[in-house]
Each structure stands twice: as structure tokens, then as C-alpha cells.
Design a protein around this motif. Structure first.
Motif, PDB file in Angstrom:
ATOM      1  N   THR A   1      -6.339   2.844   3.038  1.00 53.37           N
ATOM      2  CA  THR A   1      -7.100   1.937   3.901  1.00 53.37           C
ATOM      3  C   THR A   1      -6.191   0.802   4.379  1.00 53.37           C
ATOM      4  O   THR A   1      -5.143   0.546   3.794  1.00 53.37           O
ATOM      5  CB  THR A   1      -8.294   1.336   3.131  1.00 53.37           C
ATOM      6  OG1 THR A   1      -7.793   0.774   1.910  1.00 53.37           O
ATOM      7  CG2 THR A   1      -9.349   2.390   2.824  1.00 53.37           C
ATOM      8  N   GLY A   2      -6.637   0.137   5.457  1.00 58.11           N
ATOM      9  CA  GLY A   2      -5.901  -1.019   5.973  1.00 58.11           C
ATOM     10  C   GLY A   2      -4.737  -0.607   6.839  1.00 58.11           C
ATOM     11  O   GLY A   2      -4.538   0.579   7.122  1.00 58.11           O
ATOM     12  N   PRO A   3      -3.958  -1.594   7.294  1.00 58.28           N
ATOM     13  CA  PRO A   3      -2.895  -1.313   8.250  1.00 58.28           C
ATOM     14  C   PRO A   3      -1.737  -0.490   7.682  1.00 58.28           C
ATOM     15  O   PRO A   3      -1.546  -0.432   6.465  1.00 58.28           O
ATOM     16  CB  PRO A   3      -2.395  -2.706   8.660  1.00 58.28           C
ATOM     17  CG  PRO A   3      -2.892  -3.646   7.638  1.00 58.28           C
ATOM     18  CD  PRO A   3      -4.098  -3.032   7.003  1.00 58.28           C
ATOM     19  N   ASN A   4      -0.981   0.127   8.582  1.00 59.83           N
ATOM     20  CA  ASN A   4       0.230   0.855   8.208  1.00 59.83           C
ATOM     21  C   ASN A   4       1.307  -0.104   7.739  1.00 59.83           C
ATOM     22  O   ASN A   4       1.407  -1.231   8.215  1.00 59.83           O
ATOM     23  CB  ASN A   4       0.756   1.636   9.415  1.00 59.83           C
ATOM     24  CG  ASN A   4       0.359   3.096   9.367  1.00 59.83           C
ATOM     25  OD1 ASN A   4       0.340   3.710   8.299  1.00 59.83           O
ATOM     26  ND2 ASN A   4       0.051   3.674  10.512  1.00 59.83           N
ATOM     27  N   THR A   5       2.138   0.372   6.818  1.00 62.73           N
ATOM     28  CA  THR A   5       3.276  -0.416   6.320  1.00 62.73           C
ATOM     29  C   THR A   5       4.519   0.456   6.439  1.00 62.73           C
ATOM     30  O   THR A   5       4.438   1.597   6.894  1.00 62.73           O
ATOM     31  CB  THR A   5       3.082  -0.751   4.826  1.00 62.73           C
ATOM     32  OG1 THR A   5       3.201   0.484   4.081  1.00 62.73           O
ATOM     33  CG2 THR A   5       1.724  -1.371   4.558  1.00 62.73           C
ATOM     34  N   GLY A   6       5.639  -0.037   5.932  1.00 66.47           N
ATOM     35  CA  GLY A   6       6.841   0.794   5.861  1.00 66.47           C
ATOM     36  C   GLY A   6       6.715   1.893   4.819  1.00 66.47           C
ATOM     37  O   GLY A   6       7.478   2.856   4.823  1.00 66.47           O
ATOM     38  N   GLY A   7       5.752   1.772   3.918  1.00 73.38           N
ATOM     39  CA  GLY A   7       5.581   2.747   2.834  1.00 73.38           C
ATOM     40  C   GLY A   7       5.367   2.020   1.519  1.00 73.38           C
ATOM     41  O   GLY A   7       6.170   1.174   1.142  1.00 73.38           O
ATOM     42  N   MET A   8       4.260   2.328   0.834  1.00 69.01           N
ATOM     43  CA  MET A   8       3.869   1.581  -0.375  1.00 69.01           C
ATOM     44  C   MET A   8       4.117   2.356  -1.664  1.00 69.01           C
ATOM     45  O   MET A   8       3.844   1.851  -2.757  1.00 69.01           O
ATOM     46  CB  MET A   8       2.385   1.214  -0.284  1.00 69.01           C
ATOM     47  CG  MET A   8       2.072   0.224   0.822  1.00 69.01           C
ATOM     48  SD  MET A   8       2.985  -1.333   0.656  1.00 69.01           S
ATOM     49  CE  MET A   8       2.286  -1.950  -0.874  1.00 69.01           C
ATOM     50  N   GLY A   9       4.594   3.591  -1.538  1.00 70.99           N
ATOM     51  CA  GLY A   9       4.866   4.359  -2.748  1.00 70.99           C
ATOM     52  C   GLY A   9       5.042   5.821  -2.393  1.00 70.99           C
ATOM     53  O   GLY A   9       4.608   6.262  -1.322  1.00 70.99           O
ATOM     54  N   THR A  10       5.681   6.544  -3.281  1.00 71.96           N
ATOM     55  CA  THR A  10       5.993   7.953  -3.017  1.00 71.96           C
ATOM     56  C   THR A  10       5.991   8.722  -4.333  1.00 71.96           C
ATOM     57  O   THR A  10       6.093   8.135  -5.403  1.00 71.96           O
ATOM     58  CB  THR A  10       7.415   8.100  -2.422  1.00 71.96           C
ATOM     59  OG1 THR A  10       8.286   7.190  -3.111  1.00 71.96           O
ATOM     60  CG2 THR A  10       7.454   7.825  -0.941  1.00 71.96           C
ATOM     61  N   TYR A  11       5.929  10.044  -4.198  1.00 75.15           N
ATOM     62  CA  TYR A  11       6.180  10.887  -5.355  1.00 75.15           C
ATOM     63  C   TYR A  11       6.852  12.168  -4.878  1.00 75.15           C
ATOM     64  O   TYR A  11       6.787  12.517  -3.692  1.00 75.15           O
ATOM     65  CB  TYR A  11       4.893  11.182  -6.143  1.00 75.15           C
ATOM     66  CG  TYR A  11       3.849  11.924  -5.361  1.00 75.15           C
ATOM     67  CD1 TYR A  11       2.910  11.239  -4.604  1.00 75.15           C
ATOM     68  CD2 TYR A  11       3.816  13.327  -5.354  1.00 75.15           C
ATOM     69  CE1 TYR A  11       1.961  11.923  -3.861  1.00 75.15           C
ATOM     70  CE2 TYR A  11       2.867  14.012  -4.634  1.00 75.15           C
ATOM     71  CZ  TYR A  11       1.949  13.309  -3.879  1.00 75.15           C
ATOM     72  OH  TYR A  11       1.016  13.986  -3.136  1.00 75.15           O
ATOM     73  N   SER A  12       7.505  12.842  -5.806  1.00 79.18           N
ATOM     74  CA  SER A  12       8.214  14.084  -5.503  1.00 79.18           C
ATOM     75  C   SER A  12       8.206  14.958  -6.744  1.00 79.18           C
ATOM     76  O   SER A  12       8.363  14.425  -7.845  1.00 79.18           O
ATOM     77  CB  SER A  12       9.657  13.767  -5.092  1.00 79.18           C
ATOM     78  OG  SER A  12      10.411  14.952  -4.936  1.00 79.18           O
ATOM     79  N   PRO A  13       8.013  16.270  -6.631  1.00 83.60           N
ATOM     80  CA  PRO A  13       7.756  17.002  -5.401  1.00 83.60           C
ATOM     81  C   PRO A  13       6.311  16.812  -4.923  1.00 83.60           C
ATOM     82  O   PRO A  13       5.444  16.462  -5.717  1.00 83.60           O
ATOM     83  CB  PRO A  13       7.978  18.465  -5.830  1.00 83.60           C
ATOM     84  CG  PRO A  13       7.644  18.498  -7.282  1.00 83.60           C
ATOM     85  CD  PRO A  13       8.083  17.170  -7.816  1.00 83.60           C
ATOM     86  N   ALA A  14       6.096  17.055  -3.622  1.00 79.12           N
ATOM     87  CA  ALA A  14       4.750  17.054  -3.056  1.00 79.12           C
ATOM     88  C   ALA A  14       4.256  18.486  -3.156  1.00 79.12           C
ATOM     89  O   ALA A  14       4.657  19.349  -2.376  1.00 79.12           O
ATOM     90  CB  ALA A  14       4.783  16.593  -1.605  1.00 79.12           C
ATOM     91  N   GLU A  15       3.402  18.740  -4.145  1.00 77.04           N
ATOM     92  CA  GLU A  15       3.015  20.139  -4.416  1.00 77.04           C
ATOM     93  C   GLU A  15       2.067  20.716  -3.375  1.00 77.04           C
ATOM     94  O   GLU A  15       1.820  21.923  -3.366  1.00 77.04           O
ATOM     95  CB  GLU A  15       2.440  20.254  -5.827  1.00 77.04           C
ATOM     96  CG  GLU A  15       3.554  20.067  -6.845  1.00 77.04           C
ATOM     97  CD  GLU A  15       3.086  20.084  -8.279  1.00 77.04           C
ATOM     98  OE1 GLU A  15       1.898  19.827  -8.526  1.00 77.04           O
ATOM     99  OE2 GLU A  15       3.933  20.349  -9.143  1.00 77.04           O
TER     100      GLU A  15
END
Ligand code: AMP
Ligand code: GLY
Length: 427
Positions: free
Chosen positions: A225-239
């Protein structure tokens, strides 16, 4: 293969801190410099106060410090021709020249290439005038996506939920000067639905290596929700990208993209980051970036067993096939700690206190940090830290990363609580 001894990493974010750490882990034991770096990078490498967009300044620095190899983090120096200028000075670099960087710097150019080479992407119209843009809008389904052509730090895309919002975005870009010169030309693109994935590809001409998959969380708030950012978090691998789907992405998107870029006469040596929407009709390209993703890098590089320095050097030298890719089985998850208020206005200069020890398998990458007059580490940007954890399961990686986020103290810290939740809840 003889590896370079002195490496300069250009940039100052979490991506660059991750690159510095991965390069320092090389068995070649290189000397690593950064420009301009941040407070965390300064703990690992020698930082030089040259801005990432100061092309002549960076060339001079590389010459003075006898740098053998430059790794460029952000898109702006790439599009300003840093790699072209370094090549003229005889200094090898990882990252495309300005012709390749245009694949990120102009969304219109990329759309034309995608359509010309029949690579799956959403239908779109290209406009510089308001009246035809508004007329086109009325012929398309809502929601609809309005994109400023040029670089806008990840903020030049509006997914309009009503015709009125779409019309307003078109006018604000073409007439109102929103996004400045970057918004003088726009794309109006059909909205795609599905989950997104980030595919990072190390490219060397017609050769390429696909790095582990990852998924970013672009919105500021939990539950996307809310506005777009540069990226707030990630994980790998994306299954969500199953082996069969990855094969399809390779055949329908990655391979044709690499071939299309070469066919356009571009000798691309760097990272092609393909943003993909996994629609019910198949994978479709949202965008190309011509650099590592931030914060995708913070989960992709820690999973590589391959020496990153050898891989990037081989790509730059045209010997990519000499370096086989080896990936660790561990999951990686990164939570971005941002300053309260980001992506709008936020405060800088808030002291950060780190606990004496972090949970096993966690690493804190610095993004917007600096030292204040009292030599304390303080906040200095919207995205402040990236806390990455590696573990045998995604659940454990999440627990470790979040316990580290709780233990790091900073009055204005904000982070999403649901990084990785989509994958965790799918099981
Ligand atoms: P881009 O910079 O083109 O990747 O756009 C930024 C974000 O906007 C993407 O990560 C998507 O979340 C969203 N977006 C871009 N294009 C589309 C589209 N055609 N349909 C739906 N969402 C989109
Ligand atoms: N995390 C998205 C990007 O680097 O553009």
C-alpha cells in the motif's frame, strides 16, 4: 584469468555497500576504493569524496589511484557516459556505455526495442502533446499506466486508478513540468496484473548469465500500500518463478533481449535488470534497468558462491563463459530500514545505534548513512540501511533479519513488517 588488483566502486547506496563486500571477499584480495561511499562503506574500503555523477572527477580519481577496474553502481553515471570516458582513458569498467544505458534512461526507446523485436510487453502509446494523449486514454481500459520517458529515481510511473487521475498525470507531466525534462515525453501503457519479479542478468555482448531470482517490495506500506519507493525489501529466490517458468522467461525474454540489444549495435557489458510482470498469459517486460537492483543486490550477491570479481571482470573482458555460476542453497531476505516520512520528506542526522552483535547470518548494508561532527553514524537519506539475513529457510531468514531490525536503534526508523510474506504465506 589474472584479476585486477585495485577496484573502484562508484555509488553510495546499499547496492554499492553489497558490491564492496562481495568484491572484498574475492580470493584475489583486491584493494577496494569507493566514490563517494557512505559511513558503512568507509568501514570496509577507502572512500573518496567524488560524486557519482562527476564523470571527469571519477576518471581523474581512477587515474590517480591507478585503478585497474571500475564497477559502476547507479544509472546516472552510466547514462552520463562514465564507462565511455573511462574507456577513452584506457580503464576497464563493468557497466554499459551510454548507448546501453539508454535502455534505462529512455522508457520510450526501450518500448520501441521491445515491440520491434517482439519481446512480450504491454501495448503502449508514445506522446509529447496533451490532446492526442488524452484521446488515446479514452480508448484504453482503466487502470492505466503513465510513465515519464526519462530517469526519475523510480518515481516516474503512475498507475492511475481512474480516468481523471490518468488525465491529471498526463497533464502534470507534459504541461506541468512534473519530472522536468524526463516527463516531456510519456508512455501510456496498459496495466498488467500479477506478481513482479526482478531478473538480473550479467551480460557480455551475446553471452549472458542469469543470476538468482528475487522479488522486491516497491510500496512504502505493508500489504503493498501507499506510494512507490526505490524498494523496501527483497528476498531470493523468488519461488513464484518455478524452474519451468524461469526457462520460459529465458527463452521468451532474456535471450531475445540480449540478442536484440546486440542487433541494435550495442556492445553491452554490464547488468541487464529486467523487471517482469508474471501475468496469467505469461511473463511480460515492465522495464529494463542497466545496473544491479537496489535492494535486489543485497539478497542476490550473498547467495553467489562464484567469485563476483571474477564474474564481472570476465563480463567486461568478453570471457564470461570462463566463469561458471555457483549459487548457495540458502535463502536470503533483506529488510530496508528507511527514515520515517520516506518517500516524501524525512529528516536526516538522526543517530543510529547498532547492537554489539547481530543474529548469525545477518549483515547490515549501509545506504543513507554518514558520520556527524561528533563522529556518530547518523541517517543521511531516505533508505538508511539494508539488513540481509541468510538461512536454510525463508522463515528463518525473515526471523533473523527482523530481530536485527528491532535491535538497531534509531528514533526515526521505519520498515515494512511483511517482507517475504507473499512467499511465506503461499506454503
Ligand atoms: P518501472 O519503472 O517501469 O518498472 O515501473 C515501476 C513500477 O510500476 C513497476 O515495478 C510496477 O510495479 C509498476 N508498473 C510499471 N508498468 C506497469 C504496468 N504496465 N502494469 C502494472 N504496473 C506497472
Ligand atoms: N529495486 C528496484 C530498482 O533497483 O530499480
Amino acid at each position: 584469468m589474472i584479476l585486477p588488483r585495485t577496484i573502484l566502486v562508484v555509488g553510495s547506496g546499499g547496492r554499492e555497500h553489497t558490491l564492496v563486500r562481495a568484491i572484498l571477499a574475492s580470493p584475489a584480495k583486491p584493494r577496494v576504493l569507493a566514490a563517494p561511499g557512505n559511513a558503512g562503506i568507509a568501514q570496509d574500503a577507502s572512500c573518496h569524496a567524488v560524486a557519482a555523477d562527476d564523470v571527469p572527477g571519477l576518471v581523474t580519481l581512477a587515474q590517480r589511484e591507478k585503478v585497474d577496474f571500475v564497477i559502476v553502481g547507479p544509472e546516472v553515471p552510466l547514462s552520463l557516459g562514465l564507462v565511455d570516458a573511462l574507456a577513452k582513458a584506457g580503464i576497464p569498467a563493468y557497466g554499459p556505455k551510454s548507448d546501453g544505458a539508454r535502455l534505462e534512461a529512455s522508457k520510450v526507446y526501450t518500448k520501441q526495442i521491445l515491440l520491434k523485436h517482439r519481446i512480450p510487453t504491454a501495448p503502449a502509446g508514445i506522446f509529447t502533446e496533451v490532446a492526442p494523449a488524452l484521446a488515446y486514454l479514452r480508448t484504453r481500459p482503466i487502470p492505466i499506466v503513465i510513465k515519464a520517458d526519462g530517469l526519475a529515481a523510480g518515481k516516474g510511473v503512475v498507475v492511475a486508478q481512474s480516468l481523471a487521475e490518468a488525465e491529471e498525470s498526463v497533464k502534470s507531466m507534459l504541461e506541468g513540468g512534473r519530472f522536468g525534462a524526463s516527463g516531456k515525453q510519456i508512455l501510456i501503457e496498459d496495466c498488467l496484473f500479477g506478481e513482479e519479479t526482478s531478473i538480473l542478468v550479467v551480460v557480455s555482448g551475446r553471452d549472458y548469465v542469469v543470476l538468482p531470482t528475487s522479488q522486491d517490495h516497491k510500496r512504502i506500506g505493508d500489504g503493498d500500500t501507499g506510494p512507490n519507493t526505490g524498494g523496501m525489501g527483497t528476498y531470493s529466490p523468488a519461488e513464484v518463478v518455478t524452474p519451468a517458468l524461469l526457462k520460459r522467461i529465458d527463452e521468451e525474454i532474456v535471450h531475445p533481449s540480449v540478442d536484440a540489444i546486440a542487433a541494435e549495435g550495442i556492445d553491452f557489458r554490464g547488468t541487464l535488470f529486467i523487471g517482469i510482470m508474471l501475468t496469467k498469459d505469461g511473463p511480460s517486460v515492465l522495464e529494463y534497468n542497466t545496473r544491479f537492483g537496489d535492494p535486489e543486490t543485497q539478497v542476490v550477491l550473498p547467495r553467489l558462491e562464484t567469485d563476483l570479481l571474477a564474474l564481472l571482470w570476465a563480463a567486461a573482458q568478453g570471457h564470461l563463459r570462463d566463469v561458471p555460476l555457483k549459487i548457495r542453497a540458502d535463502y536470503a531476505l533483506c529488510v530496508v530500514i528507511a527514515a520515517q516520512g520516506y518517500p516524501d520528506s524525512f529528516k536526516k542526522g538522526d543517530p543510529i545505534t547498532f547492537p554489539p552483535s547481530l543474529p548469525a547470518g545477518t549483515t547490515v548494508y549501509h545506504a543513507g548513512t554518514a558520520r556527524d561532527a561528533q563522529n556518530r553514524i547518523v541517517t543521511n537519506g531516505g533508505r538508511v540501511l539494508g539488513v540481509t539475513a541468510l538461512a536454510p529457510t525463508l522463515r528463518e531468514a525473515s526471523e533473523r533479519a527482523y530481530s536485527a531490525c528491532e535491535a538497531i536503534q534509531c528514533a526515526s526508523k521505519y520498515f515494512r513488517r511483511d517482507i517475504g510474506a507473499k512467499q511465506l504465506n503461499r506454503r
